[in-house]
Scaffold this active site. Structure first.
Site, PDB file in Angstrom:
ATOM      1  N   GLU A 160      49.072  46.028  43.886  1.00  9.68           N
ATOM      2  CA  GLU A 160      49.171  47.281  43.229  1.00  9.68           C
ATOM      3  C   GLU A 160      47.870  47.295  42.314  1.00  9.68           C
ATOM      4  OE1 GLU A 160      53.010  48.594  41.732  1.00  9.68           O
ATOM      5  OE2 GLU A 160      54.018  47.519  43.377  1.00  9.68           O
ATOM      6  N   PHE A 208      45.790  33.345  39.406  1.00 13.62           N
ATOM      7  CA  PHE A 208      47.335  33.431  39.011  1.00 13.62           C
ATOM      8  C   PHE A 208      47.115  32.086  38.061  1.00 13.62           C
ATOM      9  CE2 PHE A 208      47.106  35.860  42.878  1.00 13.62           C
ATOM     10  CZ  PHE A 208      48.001  36.815  42.630  1.00 13.62           C
ATOM     11  N   ALA A 224      48.062  32.649  31.458  1.00 13.35           N
ATOM     12  CA  ALA A 224      49.696  32.547  30.912  1.00 13.35           C
ATOM     13  C   ALA A 224      49.796  33.997  30.247  1.00 13.35           C
ATOM     14  CB  ALA A 224      49.158  31.563  29.646  1.00 13.35           C
ATOM     15  N   CYS A 234      57.395  42.445  44.158  1.00 10.30           N
ATOM     16  CA  CYS A 234      57.563  41.467  45.109  1.00 10.30           C
ATOM     17  C   CYS A 234      57.958  40.204  44.563  1.00 10.30           C
ATOM     18  CB  CYS A 234      56.146  41.381  45.825  1.00 10.30           C
ATOM     19  SG  CYS A 234      55.857  42.505  46.943  1.00 10.30           S
TER      20      CYS A 234
END
Length: 466
Positions: free
Chosen positions: A191, A285, A288, A296
């Site tokens: 998104e 990814f 923190a 999802c």
């Protein structure tokens, strides 16, 4: 006129003359015409973030698309030329391909002339954590009623448990629709970048039981700039669940490292940079913050854990990931309490409400947990977000929404940065400090510069940074 503007003008001129999609015209002008897909009649069930983007992009590739949804307000907006969700570039695609797009509430109307049906409906978690497939089966019922001779394939883009494809194929066969091929084509929608990631994906995964269906679904993606990986149906179903579970694990891991950094004086931002330089791990990814959210990661992690448990395997690693993520936003509340003593009667400002920047999506947003906990502690909660559209339910009906960050922060005892909106870097923090009752900031996304904030006079806390 700049070179980029001249190129865009040339593309629009070609579209006007030839009627080609913007993507096709752009590729031809750039000298990379690629393969021209055979136009197909495609029905897409579900006009949410996944289905609406998929439908618009398939129209952009030259296919004729009917989008079907059960929400009348959504269909009315689309028929009026309005976009019911925020997604960069989506409005342009819908407007530029309106001759190839139509919208309906009637399932039979959508299916009647379709050669390919895409299922992009919600599969929300049930009380057990398993996926609720009721909307999926409603689409199958519509197919059984229409029994179209045109229909060549049913393609599943919704996230479903492994084994769903085999169940669907059996139902189609029993209904006299054995000629309808079946494919799993899981979505990897990011998104805020959904249009780009559809047209320029890192991979297109297609699970099919026969070559004819695999070739058909592959051909639908001609013009998409990304590799196609064909595999069996169960593996394709698992790819989606496993991918999201692994990404959720990376986020949770760096949040656990951040907690250790806080205790030892290390800086999680520096640590993450060093980790990400390893090509085996990568930098993505490893940010923190307050934990993952959205439609999802939470749902798919729980679904995979439930599916594993149903098959006799307690997925302990994934259980720990889910537990840590659920605790992460609550840690911010505890740290505020440690600073303020009590939150009762305190005015707390939340900057950001959506689960991440660049979207209006509030599903599973950490802000919901943060606001709920603050209200439970007796705080007076004020919020700002440029796009959020929360439902008229708690906790949001008990909070106050403001038009800009400065207004939201006025009189606050503390500010929590919940969403990493880039606009927050442009806030006049010196002026905000003067209007606040107590200059305390908890930066839940490590967005702001610690030295700058401290030099401005704030008591500044963040996640995993000294």
């Amino acid at each position: 006129m700049t070179q980029d503007k001249a190129r865009k003008k040339a593309i629009r001129a070609r579209v006007a003359v030839t009627g080609e999609s913007y993507t096709r015209a752009r590729r031809k002008i750039a000298g990379f015409p690629g393969k021209t897909p055979q136009p197909r009649r495609v029905a897409v069930f579900g006009a949410g973030y996944v289905g609406l983007v998929a439908g618009a992009c398939f129209a952009e590739l030259g296919h004729r698309v009917v989008l079907c949804d059960i929400q009348p307000d959504r269909i009315r907006l689309l028929q009026a030329g309005e976009v019911p969700i925020f997604e960069p570039g989506l409005g342009d695609l819908l407007a530029g391909n309106k001759e190839r797009l139509s919208f309906t509430l009637e399932a039979q109307e959508a299916v009647r002339d379709a050669e390919v049906v895409y299922v992009c409906v919600d599969t929300p978690p049930t009380a057990s954590g398993d996926a609720d497939l009721s909307h999926l089966w409603a689409v199958i019922d519509a197919l059984k009623e229409v029994r179209s001779d045109h229909l060549a394939a049913l393609v599943m883009k919704s996230t479903v448990p492994v084994g769903t494809g085999e169940r669907v194929r059996a139902v189609l066969h029993d209904a006299g629709l054995a000629h309808v091929g079946y494919a799993a084509n899981p979505e990897f929608t990011a998104e805020g970048r959904a249009v780009s990631t559809f047209l320029h994906p890192d991979r297109v995964v297609i699970g099919a039981a026969d070559d004819r269906t695999a070739r058909l679904v592959t051909a639908l993606h001609e013009g998409v700039d990304g590799p196609v990986e064909v595999m069996d149906i169960p593996s394709a179903e698992m790819v989606k669940l496993a991918s999201n579970a692994l990404l959720a694990t990376k986020i949770t891991f760096i949040n656990e490292i951040a907690t250790v950094c806080e205790a030892t004086g290390a800086d999680v931002e520096t640590v993450a940079k060093g980790i990400g330089m390893d090509p085996r791990l990568g930098p993505h990814f490893l940010k923190a913050g307050l934990g993952y959210g959205g439609s999802c990661f939470p749902k798919d992690s729980r679904a995979l854990r439930a599916m594993a448990s149903n098959n006799g395997h307690p997925f302990q690693l994934l259980s720990a990931v889910i537990e840590v993520n659920e605790l992460q936003p609550r840690r911010a509340i505890q740290r505020l309490k440690n600073e303020l003593g009590t939150l009762k009667g305190r005015r707390i400002c939340l900057l950001g409400m959506t689960f991440k920047a660049g979207t209006d999506d509030m599903r599973e947003a950490p802000s919901t947990v943060v606001a709920s906990r603050l209200l439970a502690e007796g705080a007076d909660v004020h919020c700002w977000d440029p796009l959020a559209r929360p439902a008229e339910v708690e906790p949001w009906t008990s909070t106050t929404r403001h038009a800009n960050p400065a207004e939201a922060m006025a009189g606050a005892d503390a500010v929590i940065v919940v969403t990493e909106w880039p606009q927050l870097n442009d806030v006049d923090w010196a002026a905000a400090r003067v209007t606040m009752r107590n200059p305390l900031i908890f930066d839940g996304r490590n967005l702001l510069d610690p030295k700058r904030m401290r030099d401005t006079g704030f008591t500044y806390m963040s996640v995993g940074r000294p």
